[in-house]
Design a protein around this motif. Structure first.
Motif: not given
Length: 156
Positions: A140-148
Protein backbone atom coordinates in the motif's frame (compact mmCIF):
# COMPACT_ATOMS: atom_id res chain seq x y z
CA UNK A 1 25.87 11.96 17.32
CA UNK A 2 22.69 13.92 18.12
CA UNK A 3 20.14 15.09 15.60
CA UNK A 4 20.57 18.69 14.55
CA UNK A 5 17.41 20.39 13.12
CA UNK A 6 19.64 22.17 10.60
CA UNK A 7 20.39 18.73 9.12
CA UNK A 8 16.73 18.10 8.27
CA UNK A 9 15.82 18.39 4.61
CA UNK A 10 12.73 18.04 2.47
CA UNK A 11 13.71 16.74 -0.95
CA UNK A 12 11.23 17.58 -3.64
CA UNK A 13 10.84 19.71 -6.72
CA UNK A 14 9.20 22.92 -5.58
CA UNK A 15 6.23 24.12 -7.63
CA UNK A 16 6.32 27.91 -7.53
CA UNK A 17 3.03 28.26 -9.42
CA UNK A 18 0.65 25.94 -7.53
CA UNK A 19 -3.02 25.84 -8.36
CA UNK A 20 -4.78 27.60 -5.49
CA UNK A 21 -8.24 27.24 -4.00
CA UNK A 22 -9.38 30.19 -1.94
CA UNK A 23 -5.85 31.55 -2.31
CA UNK A 24 -4.41 28.52 -0.50
CA UNK A 25 -2.00 25.87 -1.66
CA UNK A 26 -3.12 22.24 -1.50
CA UNK A 27 -2.00 18.79 -2.52
CA UNK A 28 -3.68 15.42 -2.95
CA UNK A 29 -2.95 12.31 -0.91
CA UNK A 30 -3.95 9.19 -2.83
CA UNK A 31 -3.57 5.60 -1.66
CA UNK A 32 -2.73 2.79 -4.03
CA UNK A 33 -2.95 -0.92 -3.23
CA UNK A 34 -0.71 -3.17 -5.32
CA UNK A 35 -1.65 -6.85 -5.23
CA UNK A 36 0.82 -7.92 -7.91
CA UNK A 37 3.76 -6.49 -9.84
CA UNK A 38 3.88 -9.33 -12.39
CA UNK A 39 1.37 -8.77 -13.88
CA UNK A 40 0.80 -5.29 -12.46
CA UNK A 41 -2.48 -5.10 -10.55
CA UNK A 42 -3.09 -1.88 -8.63
CA UNK A 43 -6.16 -0.20 -7.17
CA UNK A 44 -6.59 3.48 -6.28
CA UNK A 45 -8.55 4.00 -3.08
CA UNK A 46 -11.57 6.17 -3.89
CA UNK A 47 -11.42 8.13 -0.61
CA UNK A 48 -8.16 10.02 -1.07
CA UNK A 49 -8.11 13.60 0.14
CA UNK A 50 -6.72 17.10 -0.40
CA UNK A 51 -4.68 18.82 2.29
CA UNK A 52 -4.80 22.60 2.46
CA UNK A 53 -2.41 25.14 3.93
CA UNK A 54 -3.99 27.32 6.60
CA UNK A 55 -2.42 30.54 5.29
CA UNK A 56 -2.93 32.04 1.83
CA UNK A 57 -0.12 31.37 -0.62
CA UNK A 58 2.52 34.05 -0.91
CA UNK A 59 5.64 33.56 -3.03
CA UNK A 60 7.49 36.51 -1.52
CA UNK A 61 11.04 35.75 -0.40
CA UNK A 62 10.08 36.90 3.11
CA UNK A 63 7.55 34.00 3.27
CA UNK A 64 9.85 31.20 2.10
CA UNK A 65 10.36 29.94 5.66
CA UNK A 66 6.65 30.09 6.54
CA UNK A 67 5.65 26.43 6.71
CA UNK A 68 1.95 27.34 7.00
CA UNK A 69 2.11 28.88 3.50
CA UNK A 70 4.12 26.18 1.71
CA UNK A 71 3.72 22.77 3.39
CA UNK A 72 0.35 21.06 3.35
CA UNK A 73 1.16 18.32 5.87
CA UNK A 74 -1.48 18.16 8.61
CA UNK A 75 1.28 17.40 11.13
CA UNK A 76 2.55 20.95 10.46
CA UNK A 77 -0.71 22.76 9.73
CA UNK A 78 -2.37 21.62 12.98
CA UNK A 79 -0.03 23.94 14.89
CA UNK A 80 -1.18 27.02 12.94
CA UNK A 81 -3.54 29.63 14.36
CA UNK A 82 -6.05 29.11 11.51
CA UNK A 83 -6.22 25.31 11.72
CA UNK A 84 -9.76 23.90 11.83
CA UNK A 85 -10.02 20.86 14.12
CA UNK A 86 -13.40 19.86 12.68
CA UNK A 87 -12.29 19.11 9.12
CA UNK A 88 -8.52 19.20 9.55
CA UNK A 89 -7.94 21.35 6.49
CA UNK A 90 -8.97 18.47 4.21
CA UNK A 91 -11.41 17.80 1.42
CA UNK A 92 -12.28 14.37 0.05
CA UNK A 93 -10.89 13.98 -3.50
CA UNK A 94 -14.41 13.75 -4.90
CA UNK A 95 -15.12 17.26 -3.51
CA UNK A 96 -12.02 18.53 -5.30
CA UNK A 97 -13.18 16.87 -8.52
CA UNK A 98 -16.61 18.52 -8.23
CA UNK A 99 -15.00 21.91 -7.52
CA UNK A 100 -12.61 21.63 -10.48
CA UNK A 101 -15.36 20.42 -12.78
CA UNK A 102 -17.52 23.39 -11.79
CA UNK A 103 -14.73 25.99 -12.06
CA UNK A 104 -12.66 24.60 -14.97
CA UNK A 105 -14.92 22.19 -16.82
CA UNK A 106 -15.38 18.44 -16.99
CA UNK A 107 -12.80 17.95 -19.75
CA UNK A 108 -10.04 19.66 -17.74
CA UNK A 109 -10.96 17.72 -14.62
CA UNK A 110 -11.06 14.36 -16.44
CA UNK A 111 -7.72 15.07 -18.15
CA UNK A 112 -6.13 15.97 -14.80
CA UNK A 113 -7.26 12.77 -13.06
CA UNK A 114 -6.26 10.67 -16.10
CA UNK A 115 -2.78 12.21 -15.86
CA UNK A 116 -2.61 11.41 -12.14
CA UNK A 117 -3.61 7.79 -12.83
CA UNK A 118 -0.89 7.50 -15.48
CA UNK A 119 1.73 8.93 -13.09
CA UNK A 120 0.83 6.20 -10.64
CA UNK A 121 0.94 3.45 -13.27
CA UNK A 122 4.29 4.63 -14.68
CA UNK A 123 5.86 4.95 -11.24
CA UNK A 124 4.81 1.38 -10.40
CA UNK A 125 6.08 0.07 -13.73
CA UNK A 126 9.41 1.83 -13.10
CA UNK A 127 10.04 -0.36 -10.03
CA UNK A 128 8.30 -3.48 -11.29
CA UNK A 129 11.56 -5.28 -12.05
CA UNK A 130 13.04 -4.85 -8.58
CA UNK A 131 9.96 -5.50 -6.45
CA UNK A 132 9.32 -8.91 -4.95
CA UNK A 133 6.01 -10.27 -6.16
CA UNK A 134 4.41 -12.62 -3.63
CA UNK A 135 0.85 -13.73 -4.25
CA UNK A 136 0.28 -13.85 -0.47
CA UNK A 137 1.22 -10.19 0.13
CA UNK A 138 0.27 -6.73 -1.02
CA UNK A 139 1.77 -3.24 -0.87
CA UNK A 140 0.00 0.00 0.00
CA UNK A 141 1.52 3.31 -1.11
CA UNK A 142 0.63 6.94 -0.44
CA UNK A 143 1.09 9.35 -3.34
CA UNK A 144 1.30 13.10 -2.77
CA UNK A 145 0.34 15.05 -5.88
CA UNK A 146 0.62 18.78 -6.46
CA UNK A 147 -1.18 20.52 -9.30
CA UNK A 148 0.24 23.69 -10.82
CA UNK A 149 -1.79 26.60 -12.16
CA UNK A 150 -1.56 25.10 -15.69
CA UNK A 151 -3.09 21.84 -14.40
CA UNK A 152 0.15 19.92 -14.70
CA UNK A 153 0.91 17.44 -11.93
CA UNK A 154 3.92 16.44 -9.90
CA UNK A 155 3.90 13.41 -7.64
CA UNK A 156 6.21 12.81 -4.67
Amino acid sequence: MGHNPKDTYVISKYIDNPHLIGGKKYDLRLYVLVTSYRPLKAYIYQLGFCRFCTVKYNSAVSELDNMFVHLTNVSIQKHGDSYNDKHGGKWPVNNLAMYLEHTHGKETCDRLFDEINWIIVHSLKAVQGVMASDKHCFECYGYDVIIDDNFKTLAN
